[in-house]
Structure formats: structure tokens, C-alpha cells
Write a protein that holds these residues in place. Sequence first.
Motif, PDB file in Angstrom:
ATOM      1  N   GLU A 104       5.585   2.530  -4.664  1.00  0.00           N
ATOM      2  CA  GLU A 104       5.562   1.075  -4.811  1.00  0.00           C
ATOM      3  C   GLU A 104       4.843   0.416  -3.632  1.00  0.00           C
ATOM      4  OE1 GLU A 104       9.314  -1.140  -4.545  1.00  0.00           O
ATOM      5  OE2 GLU A 104       8.727  -2.183  -6.389  1.00  0.00           O
ATOM      6  N   ASP A 105       5.070   0.945  -2.407  1.00  0.00           N
ATOM      7  CA  ASP A 105       4.365   0.425  -1.230  1.00  0.00           C
ATOM      8  C   ASP A 105       2.852   0.567  -1.409  1.00  0.00           C
ATOM      9  OD1 ASP A 105       6.747  -0.155   0.140  1.00  0.00           O
ATOM     10  OD2 ASP A 105       6.850   1.876   0.982  1.00  0.00           O
ATOM     11  N   ILE A 106       2.440   1.720  -1.904  1.00  0.00           N
ATOM     12  CA  ILE A 106       1.016   1.970  -2.119  1.00  0.00           C
ATOM     13  C   ILE A 106       0.461   1.001  -3.156  1.00  0.00           C
ATOM     14  CG2 ILE A 106      -0.636   3.652  -3.044  1.00  0.00           C
ATOM     15  CD1 ILE A 106       1.291   5.824  -1.812  1.00  0.00           C
ATOM     16  N   GLU A 107       1.244   0.770  -4.193  1.00  0.00           N
ATOM     17  CA  GLU A 107       0.827  -0.161  -5.245  1.00  0.00           C
ATOM     18  C   GLU A 107       0.547  -1.549  -4.675  1.00  0.00           C
ATOM     19  OE1 GLU A 107       2.290   0.484  -9.422  1.00  0.00           O
ATOM     20  OE2 GLU A 107       3.613  -1.133  -8.729  1.00  0.00           O
ATOM     21  N   TYR A 108       1.412  -2.015  -3.785  1.00  0.00           N
ATOM     22  CA  TYR A 108       1.197  -3.322  -3.172  1.00  0.00           C
ATOM     23  C   TYR A 108      -0.018  -3.315  -2.245  1.00  0.00           C
ATOM     24  CZ  TYR A 108       5.553  -5.132  -5.102  1.00  0.00           C
ATOM     25  OH  TYR A 108       6.539  -5.561  -5.971  1.00  0.00           O
ATOM     26  N   THR A 136       6.977  15.650   5.366  1.00  0.00           N
ATOM     27  CA  THR A 136       8.089  15.233   4.510  1.00  0.00           C
ATOM     28  C   THR A 136       7.745  13.895   3.878  1.00  0.00           C
ATOM     29  OG1 THR A 136       9.667  16.321   6.004  1.00  0.00           O
ATOM     30  CG2 THR A 136      10.551  14.727   4.413  1.00  0.00           C
ATOM     31  N   PRO A 137       7.566  13.861   2.552  1.00  0.00           N
ATOM     32  CA  PRO A 137       7.218  12.588   1.913  1.00  0.00           C
ATOM     33  C   PRO A 137       8.374  11.608   1.964  1.00  0.00           C
ATOM     34  CG  PRO A 137       7.615  14.281   0.259  1.00  0.00           C
ATOM     35  CD  PRO A 137       7.635  14.973   1.585  1.00  0.00           C
ATOM     36  N   THR A 138       8.027  10.335   1.955  1.00  0.00           N
ATOM     37  CA  THR A 138       9.025   9.268   1.866  1.00  0.00           C
ATOM     38  C   THR A 138       9.694   9.328   0.498  1.00  0.00           C
ATOM     39  OG1 THR A 138       7.738   7.882   3.363  1.00  0.00           O
ATOM     40  CG2 THR A 138       9.307   6.753   1.921  1.00  0.00           C
TER      41      THR A 138
END
Length: 318
Positions: A104-108, A136-138
Motif C-alpha cells: 500500500e505504501d508503494i501504491e501511494y 526481511t520484508p515489511t
Amino acid sequence: MNIADFLQNEGNKRGFSFEVLPPLKGNGTAALFRTIDSLKDYAPRFINITTHHSEYVYKELENGLLSRQRVRRRPGTVAIAAAIQNKYDIPVIPHVICSGVSKEDIEYELLDLQFLGISNILVLRGDKAKDDRVFTPTLNGHANATDLLKQVNQFNEGFFCDGTPIKHPGEKFCCGVACYPEKHEEAPNLEMDMQHLLEKQKLGAAYAVTQLFYDNQKFYDFVDKARKIGINIPIIPALKPFAKLSQLTVVPKTFHCDIPEDLAQEVLKCKTDEDAKALGIEWTTAQVKDLFEHGYNNIHFFTVSAVESVKQIAKTLF
């Protein structure tokens, strides 16, 4: 402007691009703009802006214990990209990374970039946290650049990451990726690493920018192998002029590339950082001339600790 189309059209003309870091939290843009001011007269083709998401730091509490907290030391990549594009009218390519962010962060981020008219991005996994043994991914994030590229493709096709249609899709993003002539530090071997690059090409990556290298032959060998397995996107060689005596040991450890024996022996003869800087300019200038002779006319530079060196090389060759 689509960078991939630009590279295709300008392929026979010699030019360069360079990478900058956003200012540290609390610092202004003066130092960053001085870097760009020192290089803009040599007609850079584009500017890459790195992204640094949150990292862990330890802060001492009143009781003497240490608290592990996440902080962002270099925020503002999207804003800095917009500021550079507005102030200098030079195409910008912000990094979009997996590290420290959710889908979602990337989308924004993508929406913000579209609003600003920025349609070129470099898609990367990003570095693992300093204290983590492995990346380690978020939570609800991506583990690698390939999955991030898939999300950008979905966005380009008019869908958010949850599958919801985008009512008014904007301009599609042109995506570049990274590649490693001496392999990524976590790859078991170069061949498997190159298969990842081939997969990114199949997912629409339009070009690749290398990790820095000091031995051109390793770059030529890498490109030859890439072409043989079907990787046909432009591969842009990226260089960083040697600038300090300490880099003889720091660069191989940090960037996982070899210092050629000839260069290492010459560095050992240097008495001061100024001597090392002059040697770095001479070595990188020779690298660029050799790359020109081999038909590579688009050169990328890493400028951290090397702005003046890059300026001297640009003044001589561009």
C-alpha cells in the motif's frame, strides 16, 4: 519522457547520468543543489535519486537500557525528485524499493509520482537492515524486486494491488532495474543472478543499470553472457571514481566488487587522499574512454564522495 525510448534514440551520442542521495533528515537542499549545479553544464541525461526507508537505531533510556527504534534518516525522495525536475528541467528517476514499505505504501508512492508527472522509476529490493542476517520484508510488503515489478505492472494495467480498478489511470511507468557484473552479494553464482535479470526483462524492465565496477573486462564478459541467454535490454555501465585511500578496503566490502591488481598497486603508492583522488579520476577517465570504444555511450556515475571527480571527468569527456 520515457527513458528507454530516449536511450534508444540517443544511442550513438555520448552522454552521462548520475545518482544523488536525498538530504539527511533536518538538512536542507543546499548541498544537493550544489552537486547538481556543478554537473548540470555538462548536460546530464537524467538524475537518479536513491530511496532510504526506515532503519533500526538504538537509543538509551533513562534507566540505562537500550531501546531499538526505527527511524528514517533520509526521507523525501519523491519530493526531492519533483524539486530537481522543477528547478533544473532534467529528467529524474527516483528509486522505488521494497525495503521498509508495504504494498500500500508503494501504491501511494506511485500515485504521488503520477501526480507530479514523473513516470520513470528504478525498481529495487533495497538493502537489508544493518542488524538483519537476511533481508526481511515489511508486513504485506515485497521480498524482492521481481515482485515489486509485478505490482508496478498491475498498476500500469489500471489496477490497485487489491485488484480494484483505477478509475483514471495515469501515464504508465517506465521501469529500470539493477544488475551486477560481479553478481549480487546474496546470489549463489553469477548465472543464477542473471536468470533473475532475465525474469525482470520478461516482466517489462526496459533497461538495467550496473553496480559499480573498476574492471571493464568483467562488464564486457557480463554483457556477453547476458546477450547469450536472451537479455537484450540496454545495460548502462555505472562507475564511481576512486577518491580516498580508505576505499581500497571499504569499496570491495561495501559494494562487493574487486579492485583490479593494477589499480590496487597504484593506490598503495598514494600518500594522501588527494593522490588517491587524482588516481581515481585518471582510472575512471580511462574506463569511460574504453567503454566509448566498445560502443557504450551512456555512462552512469555514483557521486557520493566523488562529485568533484565526476565533474572533472565530465568536463574532459562530455
